[in-house]
Design a protein around this motif. Structure first.
Motif, PDB file in Angstrom:
ATOM      1  N   GLU A  21       0.777  -1.302  -0.019  1.00 18.32           N
ATOM      2  CA  GLU A  21       0.045   0.110   0.004  1.00 18.32           C
ATOM      3  C   GLU A  21       0.958   1.203  -0.043  1.00 18.32           C
ATOM      4  O   GLU A  21       1.917   1.376   0.703  1.00 18.32           O
ATOM      5  CB  GLU A  21      -0.949   0.023   1.223  1.00 18.32           C
ATOM      6  N   ARG A  56      -9.419 -10.677   0.854  1.00 23.68           N
ATOM      7  CA  ARG A  56     -10.362  -9.491   1.516  1.00 23.68           C
ATOM      8  C   ARG A  56     -10.022  -9.481   2.980  1.00 23.68           C
ATOM      9  O   ARG A  56      -9.491  -8.552   3.633  1.00 23.68           O
ATOM     10  CB  ARG A  56     -11.737  -9.339   1.143  1.00 23.68           C
ATOM     11  N   HIS A  60      -7.814  -6.728   5.495  1.00 25.41           N
ATOM     12  CA  HIS A  60      -8.612  -6.269   6.717  1.00 25.41           C
ATOM     13  C   HIS A  60      -7.553  -6.419   7.712  1.00 25.41           C
ATOM     14  O   HIS A  60      -7.453  -5.570   8.676  1.00 25.41           O
ATOM     15  CB  HIS A  60      -9.897  -6.719   6.782  1.00 25.41           C
ATOM     16  N   SER A  65      -6.096  -0.337   3.723  1.00 20.97           N
ATOM     17  CA  SER A  65      -7.165   0.648   3.717  1.00 20.97           C
ATOM     18  C   SER A  65      -7.383   0.810   2.147  1.00 20.97           C
ATOM     19  O   SER A  65      -8.464   1.735   1.979  1.00 20.97           O
ATOM     20  CB  SER A  65      -7.361   1.604   4.550  1.00 20.97           C
ATOM     21  N   SER A  67      -8.596   1.329  -1.571  1.00 20.25           N
ATOM     22  CA  SER A  67     -10.044   0.883  -2.260  1.00 20.25           C
ATOM     23  C   SER A  67      -9.327   0.526  -3.813  1.00 20.25           C
ATOM     24  O   SER A  67     -10.145  -0.175  -4.375  1.00 20.25           O
ATOM     25  CB  SER A  67     -11.160   1.603  -1.942  1.00 20.25           C
ATOM     26  N   ARG A  68      -8.527   1.210  -4.093  1.00 20.79           N
ATOM     27  CA  ARG A  68      -8.141   0.994  -5.734  1.00 20.79           C
ATOM     28  C   ARG A  68      -6.766   0.212  -5.910  1.00 20.79           C
ATOM     29  O   ARG A  68      -5.979   0.328  -4.784  1.00 20.79           O
ATOM     30  CB  ARG A  68      -7.747   2.451  -6.320  1.00 20.79           C
ATOM     31  N   CYS A  69      -6.662  -0.396  -6.861  1.00 21.28           N
ATOM     32  CA  CYS A  69      -5.495  -1.378  -6.743  1.00 21.28           C
ATOM     33  C   CYS A  69      -4.828  -1.621  -8.354  1.00 21.28           C
ATOM     34  O   CYS A  69      -5.657  -1.122  -9.212  1.00 21.28           O
ATOM     35  CB  CYS A  69      -5.623  -2.633  -6.322  1.00 21.28           C
ATOM     36  N   GLU A 146     -11.927  -7.792  -7.253  1.00 19.34           N
ATOM     37  CA  GLU A 146     -13.113  -7.183  -7.056  1.00 19.34           C
ATOM     38  C   GLU A 146     -13.752  -8.125  -5.959  1.00 19.34           C
ATOM     39  O   GLU A 146     -14.879  -7.335  -5.197  1.00 19.34           O
ATOM     40  CB  GLU A 146     -14.070  -7.370  -8.235  1.00 19.34           C
ATOM     41  N   GLY A 149     -13.175  -6.547  -2.745  1.00 17.24           N
ATOM     42  CA  GLY A 149     -13.761  -5.323  -2.434  1.00 17.24           C
ATOM     43  C   GLY A 149     -12.862  -4.100  -3.175  1.00 17.24           C
ATOM     44  O   GLY A 149     -13.049  -3.186  -2.504  1.00 17.24           O
ATOM     45  N   LEU A 150     -12.180  -4.540  -3.946  1.00 26.71           N
ATOM     46  CA  LEU A 150     -11.131  -3.583  -4.558  1.00 26.71           C
ATOM     47  C   LEU A 150     -11.636  -2.833  -6.125  1.00 26.71           C
ATOM     48  O   LEU A 150     -12.437  -4.009  -6.906  1.00 26.71           O
ATOM     49  CB  LEU A 150      -9.737  -3.997  -4.836  1.00 26.71           C
ATOM     50  N   THR A 151     -11.434  -1.821  -6.416  1.00 25.63           N
ATOM     51  CA  THR A 151     -11.632  -1.281  -7.823  1.00 25.63           C
ATOM     52  C   THR A 151     -10.025  -1.360  -8.395  1.00 25.63           C
ATOM     53  O   THR A 151      -9.029  -0.801  -7.855  1.00 25.63           O
ATOM     54  CB  THR A 151     -12.049   0.118  -7.750  1.00 25.63           C
TER      55      THR A 151
END
Length: 239
Positions: A21, A56, A60, A65, A67-69, A146, A149-151
């Motif tokens: 990250e 996911r 967590h 944290s 949300s985009r990857c 996805e 939970g990632l975009t």
């Protein structure tokens, strides 16, 4: 407080994902956290939704944290070819590459996803690096992300991304050697852009306790493979 944009890099291998990250602010990047997710024995690429749920939970628990990857693939999944462009190609690059794809991938182009990166050869001639990847594998990687939970912002080569991260170096051309569990890859890049990416035929020792002889043998094999690739590149440039 500075507003920081966060992005998650996922370097995917056959049985693991290295997650990093990164936060950026005013052009500066900072690594916030990194960890390796090893696939559960009962999950694999054939079940991307199930694999995504496990990823996911892992993210967590690790405090990730973003949300985009951006997903990085192994070079073993890619077909990369350098294409020299005629002078004055300009806006015709897409059309030129479309013809190249039709000619070189006619039998299976519907099963592949294509992309290209602009660059320049050693003599400054305009060129592009044309890359193809199996559509099914790319779809599974996106479904896995996805499911976590990632975009997904992009799918690329992990090793090419490493080479891109060294873009601030002053060297006109550089080689980036990427050694990871289960494989070794090499990327070549010039100031103009990427030149090529290879998956080497040698792999690092599976166990670190193989002793000095095993390590020396592997290093000898690696050196031989690097010499072979560099020799081929010199030959191609001289042709």
């Amino acid at each position: 407080m500075l507003s920081r944009r966060r992005m998650l890099g996922l370097a995917v291998t056959q049985r693991s994902v290295t997650a990093v990250e990164v936060a950026t602010a005013k052009g500066a990047a900072k690594v916030l956290r990194a960890a390796q997710f090893v696939f559960p024995e009962e999950a694999g690429f054939e079940e991307p939704d199930r694999l995504g749920r496990a990823l996911r939970e892992f993210l967590h628990e690790g405090g990730f944290s973003a949300s985009r990857c951006v997903i990085g693939m192994e070079a073993a999944r890619l077909t990369a070819r350098e294409k020299r462009l005629p002078p004055g190609s300009g806006n015709a690059v897409a059309q030129i590459l479309s013809v190249a794809v039709e000619r070189e991938f006619a039998s299976d182009r519907k099963e592949l996803v294509f992309d290209y990166a602009s660059g320049a050869g050693e003599d400054g001639t305009p060129s592009v690096l044309l890359m193809a990847a199996p559509r099914r594998h790319v779809d599974r990687l996106v479904a896995m992300a996805e499911g976590a939970g990632l975009t997904v912002s992009a799918v690329t080569s992990s090793t090419m991304a490493l080479a891109e991260s060294a873009n601030g170096m002053l060297l006109a051309e550089r080689l980036v050697l990427h050694v990871f569990q289960g494989g070794v890859e090499l990327a070549a890049r010039s100031r103009g852009g990427p030149l090529m990416v290879w998956r080497l035929s040698v792999s690092p020792p599976a166990e670190p306790d193989g002793g000095r002889p095993a390590a020396e043998t592997w290093l000898d094999e690696l050196a031989h493979e690097l010499r072979r690739i560099l020799y081929m590149q010199v030959g191609d440039s001289a042709a």
